[in-house]
Write an enzyme that holds these catalytic residues in place. Structure first.
Site, mmCIF file in Angstrom:
data_model
loop_
_atom_site.group_PDB
_atom_site.id
_atom_site.type_symbol
_atom_site.label_atom_id
_atom_site.label_comp_id
_atom_site.label_asym_id
_atom_site.label_seq_id
_atom_site.Cartn_x
_atom_site.Cartn_y
_atom_site.Cartn_z
ATOM 1 N N GLY A 199 0.828 -1.205 0.000
ATOM 2 C CA GLY A 199 0.000 0.000 0.000
ATOM 3 C C GLY A 199 0.856 1.246 0.000
ATOM 4 O O GLY A 199 2.072 1.188 0.216
ATOM 5 N N VAL A 239 4.139 0.901 2.067
ATOM 6 C CA VAL A 239 4.234 -0.312 2.878
ATOM 7 C C VAL A 239 4.545 -1.467 1.939
ATOM 8 O O VAL A 239 3.864 -1.654 0.926
ATOM 9 C CB VAL A 239 2.930 -0.587 3.653
ATOM 10 C CG1 VAL A 239 3.057 -1.876 4.462
ATOM 11 C CG2 VAL A 239 2.599 0.575 4.579
ATOM 12 N N ASP A 288 -5.581 8.239 16.432
ATOM 13 C CA ASP A 288 -5.987 8.117 15.026
ATOM 14 C C ASP A 288 -6.648 6.764 14.759
ATOM 15 O O ASP A 288 -6.376 6.122 13.745
ATOM 16 C CB ASP A 288 -4.777 8.309 14.107
ATOM 17 C CG ASP A 288 -5.189 8.611 12.660
ATOM 18 O OD1 ASP A 288 -6.326 9.087 12.460
ATOM 19 O OD2 ASP A 288 -4.393 8.366 11.747
#
Length: 363
Positions: free
Chosen positions: A15, A22, A136
């Protein structure tokens, strides 16, 4: 393509985001697969660099079955990139699972939502006990590992408080999952994580977030006025709706804590187990218990193997560090000897030159 030296092989991209990429990688010494989060730090200001260091330190110190496990790090000074090597979660993230369910028109089972809430509560309870706020929490940061177990990921915005009841002030997070006190720039504590988890639970049940206004100002008004747009379907129990409502309480002091949520989840799951097992024969109940025990034994053995692998890897890292230190000491001594020899030569030369000058003067 990233460069991780001779220890890892890069398989491909998993990703990409604003922070970097990643990657899926394989450790060459044992063939195990991991995820590698690559962050370019060369263009960061000092504040963001410090936050990156905090993320690595927090991930390294947190060891919990429902938090993505830190493995190692690799600094590429040439390209100004930090590679954080983490446990690979093959099950994807909750955001994709919600999108898939919405496209298929299929709701999650209530048991599954309670299970997700319980696993998240276990992880948050551990974080908050260590005075850490994630800041988050959202479906994209909730991953799934072996046996479809939930894992909290991405501690890039985490905050370490000096005490459990201390407050933070910096406004950070993803707007859709941001608590009212954050929206209002008020001091806040660990309860902002529970608000975010409430938003996630609501979205998992309704397949849409509770607040999804199209612009920032409308979203702020909706959060502060508690104007929930997408309601939870009536097929879910009142207990689940009430629990999510308590997580989304506008007053942080009245909001459920991670420990409170964990207690509620356990209550539901135990009642569900009682309902299921009440009609079982003694033999069925015994088989169920033996199967659960076998699963727990297998997981314990897996954890033992992982622990041994970590110990062995730590031993190798220590040996490598000692070898590097030995080389450094050797080079330092060699350099020191070279400087000493050069100094001796210079002194001899100066002494000879002085003696030569004296002889010339006598002559």
């Amino acid at each position: 393509m990233i460069d991780l030296g001779d220890d890892y092989e890069v398989i491909g991209v998993l990703g990409q985001g604003s922070f970097g990429s990643v990657w899926k990688i394989r450790r060459l010494e044992d063939g195990l697969f991991f995820a590698c989060k690559s962050v370019v730090y060369s263009g960061m200001d000092q504040q963001h660099k410090e936050q990156l260091v905090t993320e690595v330190n927090v991930m390294r110190d947190l060891q919990h079955p429902h938090i993505v496990r830190y493995i190692d790090r690799h600094v590429d000074k040439k390209n100004g990139t930090l590679h954080i090597i983490l446990e690979l979660c093959q099950g994807g993230d909750l955001a994709k699972k919600i999108r898939d369910r919405k496209r298929q028109g299929r709701l999650f089972s209530e048991e599954r939502i309670w299970q997700l809430l319980r696993e998240a509560a276990l992880a948050l309870n551990d974080c908050h006990a260590k005075h850490l706020i994630h800041r988050d929490l959202k479906p994209a940061n909730l991953l799934f590992g072996q046996d479809d177990q939930l894992k909290i990921a991405d501690f890039g915005l985490c905050k370490e408080l000096k005490a459990r009841d201390a407050l933070a002030r910096t406004k950070l997070g993803t707007p859709l999952y941001m608590a009212p006190e954050l929206v209002q720039y008020k001091p806040y504590g660990a309860s902002v994580d529970l608000w975010s988890l409430g938003c996630v639970a609501h979205e998992t049940a309704a397949l849409a977030p509770p607040f999804d206004e199209k612009n920032a100002e409308e979203l702020k008004v909706a959060i502060l006025s508690h104007s929930i747009r997408n309601h939870i379907p009536s097929s879910y129990s009142q207990l689940l709706k009430t629990t999510i409502s308590k997580l989304l309480h506008p007053n942080p002091k009245a909001r459920l804590s991670a420990a409170d949520l964990l207690s509620t989840c356990n209550q539901f799951l135990l009642e569900k187990l009682d309902c299921v097992t009440s009609s079982w024969s003694q033999q069925q109940l015994l088989s169920f218990i033996q199967e659960r025990k076998s699963n727990l034994d297998d997981r314990e053995k897996l954890l033992d193997r992982r622990e041994r692998n970590l110990d062995e890897r730590e031993r190798k890292l220590i040996l490598r560090e000692k070898a590097e230190n030995s080389i450094l000491v050797s080079k330092t001594r060699q350099t020191s000897r070279t400087w000493t020899q050069a100094a001796d030569q210079e002194n001899n030369f100066l002494q000879k030159e002085a003696e030569s000058t004296k002889r010339r003067r006598r002559a």
